[in-house]
Write an enzyme that holds these catalytic residues in place. Structure first.
Site, PDB file in Angstrom:
ATOM      1  N   CYS A 172     -17.413  -0.972  -8.079  1.00  0.00           N
ATOM      2  CA  CYS A 172     -16.397   0.087  -7.965  1.00  0.00           C
ATOM      3  C   CYS A 172     -16.643   0.950  -6.738  1.00  0.00           C
ATOM      4  O   CYS A 172     -15.710   1.517  -6.167  1.00  0.00           O
ATOM      5  CB  CYS A 172     -16.325   0.933  -9.227  1.00  0.00           C
ATOM      6  SG  CYS A 172     -17.865   1.750  -9.668  1.00  0.00           S
ATOM      7  N   HIS A 224     -19.014   6.024 -12.332  1.00  0.00           N
ATOM      8  CA  HIS A 224     -17.875   5.190 -11.968  1.00  0.00           C
ATOM      9  C   HIS A 224     -17.059   5.868 -10.876  1.00  0.00           C
ATOM     10  O   HIS A 224     -16.835   7.072 -10.915  1.00  0.00           O
ATOM     11  CB  HIS A 224     -16.999   4.972 -13.210  1.00  0.00           C
ATOM     12  CG  HIS A 224     -15.874   4.023 -12.972  1.00  0.00           C
ATOM     13  ND1 HIS A 224     -16.052   2.740 -12.505  1.00  0.00           N
ATOM     14  CD2 HIS A 224     -14.533   4.182 -13.113  1.00  0.00           C
ATOM     15  CE1 HIS A 224     -14.881   2.158 -12.386  1.00  0.00           C
ATOM     16  NE2 HIS A 224     -13.940   2.995 -12.748  1.00  0.00           N
TER      17      HIS A 224
END
Lengths: 556, 110
Positions: A190, A487
């Site tokens: 990510c 994230h």
């Protein structure tokens, strides 16, 4: 016709004589035999196919570009001109079908005609196809009410069945601006996806690659090392802007980047900013290697520098004699410390203690960080610098300012704090308020120096005035979670609408969501480039079109 | 038995010679075969609707019909009159978008 007669608006008009004659002679036979030739495409439109499934062409002139008509009597396909000729020369061959639209046409009346029986024939075939398609969907195991609303029937061609999911995606999100496409997470990637999304929509970069400025065919780097980061980026651009909305896997690019940054080649979580810098570095390195030069950032023609490189000016002032020495250093981005003084606990404010007459703010702002960045900083006594004037080491103060602004500006917020004393790292979770429109002029060297010295007539290098200081935000890379396990998500601003890019999932979000997010890297681009890019990715309503030849930078 | 390899084709054979497909035709065939043409048409329809072009054309049609009288207009008339105006008023970004896609497509099939 009597306008005052109470006829319903959408009544089927009376058939012309020619249609009536045709019906008398042939009845429904022609329509029924046509049924086999009706084909409903994935877009829900029913067309007429020739028996051999070849591309229809005019029997007389071989034309294929204009409207084509299939004669209901002799089944010959002809363009409009030849249909009219055909109707004149071959008596009774008046009625034809527009092959692309499945609509009746009369060659004698030069007009479209309507017949309820014909429409019934078309619709019944359409429904048949629809049923087949529904069965196909169920067999693939998908259920979606949205798809049923779209009611896209398909051709019986087996090939098309495999394409179904992505066609569905296209239809659902095709109103999104071009280039908006999810990126699959290839294993804690990510950090890469988030930065890629931002770069894909950086107007100068986007224009560079989409206009084909990096030609993969003639790329010499490939032959040198076998891989080229720019080629791989170009591949990503082509894929992302291809119109396909299904999530893309940038596997080849990841592999290429691993080749370049071997130390970072792993599936563990990584820092997005580190990736960003290493990527720009990789692009620059290749350029230099190729041209066998070692250019300064200021002159470097590589696309990374052309877009992101700016100049930082550092003024070191001797606190004894006042002599200032100035140095310039290039930068690819600006890393800002979070202003800790702003984040005092609310207890202090409650106690009513005043700080320089201003109330303490519980949230920091990006502007505050920039102010801090350009504030004169007194260097500690252990950091005495040699003063040219005094000829010895003295206490000094240092001040940074922007000597030259880049086309696209990346501001990184240092949220990861490493404490050498405690030998720990922690993440600073404070919310940082950031503006959508940013004016960088207070941080330019001219402004900073003037502020320090007062309003004096000081000349500066022409560099500053060439470039506008007004920026618009186009991407924000945010981080949520903890240092070791978090994230990254990118918010993109296209045509003044915000989109959340969470790996493979793209969704529309409102401004408030973006403002409330925890920004890590904010990407700004010069205002003019931002507005130009907005024009390019969407249509302005025709009424407000100013000039007919809007310069479409980077396309043709 | 060896035949001369440089023997020119007999005159009869030349008669049946088919015209070489033009580049445009080849591109068209490739677009249709891959289904790309259909997708592009859909996309074009969407974009033209989005930017108000379709509504503009509709208004032009209505105006024309009003002027000529409802019963004196054929589809052919409308197509004849509207087509040049329509082609001229396609916004440049839409053209550019489609061109880019076609280019991308061609790159992928070459």
């Amino acid at each position: 016709m009597d306008p005052s007669s109470a006829k319903p608006r959408c009544s089927v008009p009376k058939p012309c004589n020619h249609l009536a004659d045709y019906k008398l002679k042939y009845g429904l036979a022609g329509y029924d035999s046509l049924q086999d030739n009706f084909v409903t495409g994935s877009n829900g439109k029913t067309i007429v196919c020739t028996p051999d499934r070849k591309i229809p062409r005019c029997f007389f002139c071989d034309g294929y570009r204009e409207r084509l008509y299939l004669c209901l009597v002799c089944s010959s396909v002809s363009c409009l001109d030849h249909t009219l000729l055909h109707s004149r020369s071959d008596c009774g061959n008046d009625i034809a079908v527009d092959v692309k639209r499945s609509e009746l046409y009369c060659g004698k009346c030069h007009d479209q005609v309507y017949d309820a029986d014909f429409d019934t024939a078309v619709v019944s075939k359409y429904k048949k196809d629809l049923i087949v398609c529904r069965n196909a969907f169920e067999s693939i195991g998908e259920r979606s009410s949205k798809r049923r609303r779209l009611s896209s029937a398909i051709d019986l061609d087996l090939k098309k069945w495999k394409e179904l999911p992505c066609i569905r995606d296209q239809r659902a999100k095709s109103c999104y601006p071009i280039g908006l496409r999810g990126l699959n997470n290839l294993g804690n990637t990510c950090f890469m996806n988030s930065v890629l999304q931002a770069l894909l929509h950086a107007p100068p970069l986007r224009n560079y690659f989409l206009s084909g400025r990096h030609n993969r065919e003639t790329c010499p780097r490939r032959s040198l090392d076998g891989f080229c980061l720019l080629c791989d980026i170009d591949i990503i651009f082509s894929a992302m802007f291809s119109g396909d909305r299904s999530p893309y896997s940038p596997a080849q690019f990841l592999y290429s980047w691993w080749q370049h940054s071997a130390n970072l080649a792993s599936y563990t979580q990584q820092d997005a900013h580190e990736f960003f810098i290493s990527l720009l570095d990789g692009i620059h390195e290749k350029e230099n290697k190729l041209r066998d030069t070692n250019k300064d950032a200021g002159d470097c023609p590589c696309i990374a520098h052309r877009v992101f490189s700016g100049l930082l000016r550092s003024d070191v002032t001797c606190l004894t004699c006042g002599f200032t020495s100035t140095t310039y250093d290039p930068f690819m981005d600006i890393s800002l410390h979070l202003d800790s003084s702003h984040c005092l606990s609310t207890e202090t404010t409650n106690k009513g203690s005043k700080l320089n007459g201003s109330t303490s703010i519980s949230t920091s702002t990006l502007i505050g960080c920039l102010d801090l960045f350009t504030k004169p900083e007194k260097l500690g006594s252990d950091q005495k610098l040699h003063c040219q004037n005094c000829q010895e080491k003295q206490d000094s103060s240092k001040q940074l300012s922007i000597g030259r602004l880049p086309l696209a500006l990346c501001l990184q917020v240092k949220r990861f704090e490493h404490s050498f004393i405690r030998k720990t790292s922690r993440k600073i979770d404070w919310h940082l308020q950031f503006p959508f429109s940013l004016d960088m002029s207070p941080y330019l060297s001219s402004s900073i120096i003037r502020k320090r010295l007062g309003n004096r007539m000081i000349s500066f290098d022409g560099d500053e005035s060439d470039v506008s200081a007004e920026y618009e935000i186009f991407a924000v890379v945010t981080h949520s979670g903890m240092l070791e396990s978090g994230h990254y998500v990118t918010y993109l601003r296209l045509r003044n609408q915000w989109y959340k890019c969470d790996d493979a999932w793209i969704t529309e979000v409102d401004e408030a969501t973006v403002r409330a997010s925890q920004c890590y890297m904010t990407f700004y681009v010069q205002k003019m480039l931002y507005h130009k890019a907005n024009e390019e990715i969407g249509c302005a309503p025709t009424s407000s079109r100013r000039d007919s030849l809007m310069s479409v930078v980077g396309y043709c | 038995m060896r035949h001369s390899v440089n023997r020119p084709p007999t005159p009869d054979a030349a008669e049946d010679e088919e015209k070489e497909p033009t580049l445009q035709e080849i591109i068209n065939i490739k677009l249709i075969e891959s289904g790309e043409k259909e997708r592009l048409m859909e996309l074009l329809r969407e974009r033209l609707t989005e930017c108000g072009w379709k509504d503009e054309m509709k208004a032009l049609c209505r105006a024309f019909i009003k002027k000529k009288g409802r019963n004196n207009v054929t589809v052919d008339d409308l197509v004849h009159v509207i087509t040049p105006k329509g082609r001229a008023s396609v916004p440049d970004p839409v053209k550019a978008d489609l061109l880019q896609r076609i280019r991308t497509f061609l790159n992928s099939v070459i």
